[in-house]
Enzyme design. Structure first.
Site, PDB file in Angstrom:
ATOM      1  N   PRO A   2     -41.068 -31.848 -38.224  1.00 38.81           N
ATOM      2  CA  PRO A   2     -39.714 -32.368 -38.420  1.00 38.81           C
ATOM      3  C   PRO A   2     -38.773 -31.273 -38.925  1.00 38.81           C
ATOM      4  O   PRO A   2     -39.191 -30.389 -39.651  1.00 38.81           O
ATOM      5  CB  PRO A   2     -39.896 -33.451 -39.481  1.00 38.81           C
ATOM      6  N   GLU A   3     -37.530 -31.305 -38.496  1.00 38.16           N
ATOM      7  CA  GLU A   3     -36.534 -30.364 -38.999  1.00 38.16           C
ATOM      8  C   GLU A   3     -35.593 -31.115 -39.940  1.00 38.16           C
ATOM      9  O   GLU A   3     -35.745 -32.306 -40.168  1.00 38.16           O
ATOM     10  CB  GLU A   3     -35.787 -29.723 -37.822  1.00 38.16           C
ATOM     11  N   HIS A  96     -54.194 -44.044 -39.440  1.00 41.56           N
ATOM     12  CA  HIS A  96     -54.224 -42.823 -40.246  1.00 41.56           C
ATOM     13  C   HIS A  96     -53.512 -43.007 -41.575  1.00 41.56           C
ATOM     14  O   HIS A  96     -52.923 -42.060 -42.106  1.00 41.56           O
ATOM     15  CB  HIS A  96     -53.621 -41.671 -39.444  1.00 41.56           C
ATOM     16  N   ARG A 117     -52.883 -35.766 -38.622  1.00 44.84           N
ATOM     17  CA  ARG A 117     -53.550 -34.464 -38.659  1.00 44.84           C
ATOM     18  C   ARG A 117     -53.812 -33.961 -40.076  1.00 44.84           C
ATOM     19  O   ARG A 117     -54.334 -32.865 -40.256  1.00 44.84           O
ATOM     20  CB  ARG A 117     -52.744 -33.452 -37.849  1.00 44.84           C
ATOM     21  N   LYS A 160     -29.571  -7.457 -45.359  1.00 42.91           N
ATOM     22  CA  LYS A 160     -30.942  -7.593 -44.908  1.00 42.91           C
ATOM     23  C   LYS A 160     -31.111  -6.859 -43.583  1.00 42.91           C
ATOM     24  O   LYS A 160     -30.399  -7.120 -42.629  1.00 42.91           O
ATOM     25  CB  LYS A 160     -31.247  -9.086 -44.721  1.00 42.91           C
TER      26      LYS A 160
END
Ligand SMILES: [Zn+2]
Length: 286
Positions: A2-3, A96, A117, A160
């Site tokens: 998920p974002e 699950h 998972r 950076k």
């Protein structure tokens, strides 16, 4: 995975269905789901019992439930397939189901953590003065945070010595931007993913941030996107933003701006999708 928009959708669901409810009991059905809670499953359950859940918070993709009147919070790691579901007590257990949290009220629903998972899990952590769990104190603010500092981000980018997509995925610079939304925002900005950040002008940085916010807000408006069919939001509805994507997953399809076939290149164990015409590769300097 998920974002940010998906996680924010889950957070909003939890705010609506779980905030301000007091935990009556919890049950850990699989020890892996609390492996980040080092004191173990019994300790996890004992610490939750009797505490009221505060307003769920988020930074980037990290989501936590503060325990009211304590300096602790339950951090949710959704991993690849973790789901937080609010279900009626009588709903059959999911195959699950890993953790179940019951509340001391008559609303008839409980919170379930379901994870096929088992990469995800829940854990309790101390919170700092800002309410942030200590283990994520180093995570930068995300671009939807009202306190995100655009100017500081620009200066950090310039300092950076890196390339732009690496910078967008660097959680110490900006959090919550994953592979999908990075590719989308770079396509909208007509920027190649390997462009050196040292070349960024202030207007270019601000334009990119604007596109990052736009793609995230658009995803939020339709309930988050995900390519993982396992992802379901707090009320059990799948995200479905994928049809609106302009770059990610569109290898070989015509660019929606110039019709050039989109390309996919391996990038840091993932893929980058881009238009070779709109997003020119930077010249390699010797
Ligand atoms: Zn193009």
């Amino acid at each position: 995975m998920p974002e940010l928009p998906e996680v924010e959708v889950v957070r909003r669901g939890l705010e609506r269905w779980v905030a301000h409810r007091t935990v009556a009991d919890a049950e850990v059905l699989h020890p892996r789901a609390v492996r980040r809670h080092l004191a173990g499953a019994d300790d996890f359950v004992q610490r939750l019992k009797g505490h009221r859940i505060g307003v769920p918070s988020r930074r980037g993709k990290y989501l936590w439930l503060p325990l009211a009147d304590t300096d602790q919070a339950v951090l949710a790691h959704l991993g690849m397939s973790g789901q937080l579901l609010v279900q009626p007590h009588e709903a059959p257990a999911e195959k699950h189901l890993r953790i179940r949290v019951r509340f001391a009220d008559a609303l008839g629903t409980e919170l379930r953590f379901v994870d096929q998972r088992t990469f995800g899990g829940l854990s309790l952590h101390d919170t700092g003065a800002d309410g942030l769990p200590d283990v994520i104190a180093h995570i930068a603010r995300d671009p939807l945070d009202p306190l995100f500092d655009d100017e500081a981000f620009h200066l950090a980018l310039r300092r950076k010595r890196t390339t732009i997509k690496r910078a967008l995925l660097d959680q110490s610079l900006i959090s919550g931007v994953g592979n999908i939304y990075a590719d989308e925002a770079l396509w909208r900005s007509r920027l190649h993913y390997e462009r050196p950040t040292a070349t960024f002008t202030r207007p270019r940085t601000l334009q990119l941030l604007g596109h990052v916010r736009d793609v995230m807000n658009e995803a939020l408006a339709v309930g988050g996107t995900s390519f993982d069919s396992l992802y379901v939001n707090v009320n059990g509805e799948s995200g479905y933003f994928d049809r609106s994507l302009d770059a990610y997953g569109r290898e070989g399809l015509p660019c929606r701006r110039c019709a050039t076939p989109m390309r996919r290149r391996p990038w840091m164990n993932r893929s980058s999708y881009y238009c070779p015409k709109c997003q020119r590769a930077p010249r390699v300097t010797p």
